[in-house]
Design a protein around this motif. Sequence first.
Motif, PDB file in Angstrom:
ATOM      1  N   ALA A  34       0.850  -1.188   0.000  1.00 13.06           N
ATOM      2  CA  ALA A  34       0.000   0.000   0.000  1.00 13.06           C
ATOM      3  C   ALA A  34       0.888   1.242   0.000  1.00 13.06           C
ATOM      4  CB  ALA A  34      -0.903  -0.006   1.230  1.00 13.06           C
ATOM      5  N   GLN A  35       0.376   2.325  -0.548  1.00 11.56           N
ATOM      6  CA  GLN A  35       1.147   3.566  -0.652  1.00 11.56           C
ATOM      7  C   GLN A  35       1.315   4.285   0.674  1.00 11.56           C
ATOM      8  OE1 GLN A  35       2.718   4.816  -3.417  1.00 11.56           O
ATOM      9  NE2 GLN A  35       2.220   2.846  -4.326  1.00 11.56           N
ATOM     10  N   ASP A  36       0.357   4.093   1.590  1.00 10.12           N
ATOM     11  CA  ASP A  36       0.409   4.783   2.877  1.00 10.12           C
ATOM     12  C   ASP A  36      -0.577   4.124   3.839  1.00 10.12           C
ATOM     13  OD1 ASP A  36      -2.137   5.758   2.054  1.00 10.12           O
ATOM     14  OD2 ASP A  36      -1.239   7.599   1.286  1.00 10.12           O
ATOM     15  N   ARG A  37      -0.620   4.639   5.061  1.00  9.75           N
ATOM     16  CA  ARG A  37      -1.519   4.077   6.076  1.00  9.75           C
ATOM     17  C   ARG A  37      -2.983   4.211   5.669  1.00  9.75           C
ATOM     18  NH1 ARG A  37       0.457   4.511  12.107  1.00  9.75           N
ATOM     19  NH2 ARG A  37       2.612   3.862  11.853  1.00  9.75           N
ATOM     20  N   ALA A  38      -3.322   5.326   5.062  1.00 16.51           N
ATOM     21  CA  ALA A  38      -4.711   5.537   4.631  1.00 16.51           C
ATOM     22  C   ALA A  38      -5.143   4.468   3.641  1.00 16.51           C
ATOM     23  CB  ALA A  38      -4.868   6.935   4.027  1.00 16.51           C
ATOM     24  N   ALA A  39      -4.248   4.051   2.774  1.00 15.12           N
ATOM     25  CA  ALA A  39      -4.590   3.001   1.813  1.00 15.12           C
ATOM     26  C   ALA A  39      -4.806   1.664   2.513  1.00 15.12           C
ATOM     27  CB  ALA A  39      -3.499   2.885   0.755  1.00 15.12           C
ATOM     28  N   VAL A  40      -4.026   1.386   3.551  1.00 17.71           N
ATOM     29  CA  VAL A  40      -4.230   0.157   4.339  1.00 17.71           C
ATOM     30  C   VAL A  40      -5.613   0.181   4.967  1.00 17.71           C
ATOM     31  CG1 VAL A  40      -3.481  -1.124   6.391  1.00 17.71           C
ATOM     32  CG2 VAL A  40      -1.773  -0.225   4.782  1.00 17.71           C
ATOM     33  N   GLU A  41      -5.978   1.322   5.538  1.00 20.80           N
ATOM     34  CA  GLU A  41      -7.289   1.451   6.180  1.00 20.80           C
ATOM     35  C   GLU A  41      -8.421   1.342   5.159  1.00 20.80           C
ATOM     36  OE1 GLU A  41      -6.629   5.111   8.285  1.00 20.80           O
ATOM     37  OE2 GLU A  41      -5.186   4.126   9.622  1.00 20.80           O
ATOM     38  N   ALA A  42      -8.225   1.935   3.989  1.00 21.88           N
ATOM     39  CA  ALA A  42      -9.243   1.852   2.934  1.00 21.88           C
ATOM     40  C   ALA A  42      -9.390   0.424   2.423  1.00 21.88           C
ATOM     41  CB  ALA A  42      -8.883   2.802   1.786  1.00 21.88           C
ATOM     42  N   PHE A  43      -8.269  -0.287   2.298  1.00 16.54           N
ATOM     43  CA  PHE A  43      -8.290  -1.700   1.904  1.00 16.54           C
ATOM     44  C   PHE A  43      -9.148  -2.501   2.879  1.00 16.54           C
ATOM     45  CE2 PHE A  43      -6.411  -5.643   3.524  1.00 16.54           C
ATOM     46  CZ  PHE A  43      -6.560  -6.489   2.436  1.00 16.54           C
ATOM     47  N   ALA A 102      -2.835  -5.990   3.378  1.00 14.94           N
ATOM     48  CA  ALA A 102      -2.285  -4.779   2.752  1.00 14.94           C
ATOM     49  C   ALA A 102      -1.270  -4.231   3.743  1.00 14.94           C
ATOM     50  CB  ALA A 102      -3.365  -3.755   2.475  1.00 14.94           C
ATOM     51  N   TYR A 110       1.867  -1.215   4.495  1.00 15.30           N
ATOM     52  CA  TYR A 110       2.658  -0.026   4.222  1.00 15.30           C
ATOM     53  C   TYR A 110       3.904  -0.159   5.090  1.00 15.30           C
ATOM     54  CZ  TYR A 110       4.160   4.841   4.399  1.00 15.30           C
ATOM     55  OH  TYR A 110       4.901   5.997   4.343  1.00 15.30           O
TER      56      TYR A 110
END
Length: 142
Positions: free
Chosen positions: A77-86, A125, A127
């Motif tokens: 994932a590109q960042d923590r937000a992407a992990v959370e969105a996943f 996912a 990061y």
Amino acid sequence: METQELHRGRLIDHIQLVVRDLDASRAFYTAVFDVLGVPMGGTADDYFWADELFVSTADSEAAEGKLTGRHHLAFQAQDRAAVEAFHKAALANGGTDNGAPGERPYHPGYYAAFVLDPDGNNIEAVYHGEAKRSAPSVKVAF
């Protein structure tokens, strides 16, 4: 039109296989990776690895103490937000929580979330934290 050039990034971060007989798997992968020139690591009784393949027993701490399906697959994932969105998207689309987004002890900055897909596979996912990449992708030219 024939493809002349590909750009490959890191969609798949790593794959974990949970196996019944670690000694047999270690012998198999040692043999095939020796032929392919891929170094292996890990001397523990319950796991070993080669590049981004991680192989463990079901009772390894890395297997989270239980078999969750046939495979463990991790996406970068590109960042923590992407992990959370996943995590949120997976739960909204048939996934089951197998580890909410958060820091993990694997290395400093490892932030991940785990879900079971509809077939019980453990999908992650991750990061890896702030880091500088040498390149955004690998260029493969034909």
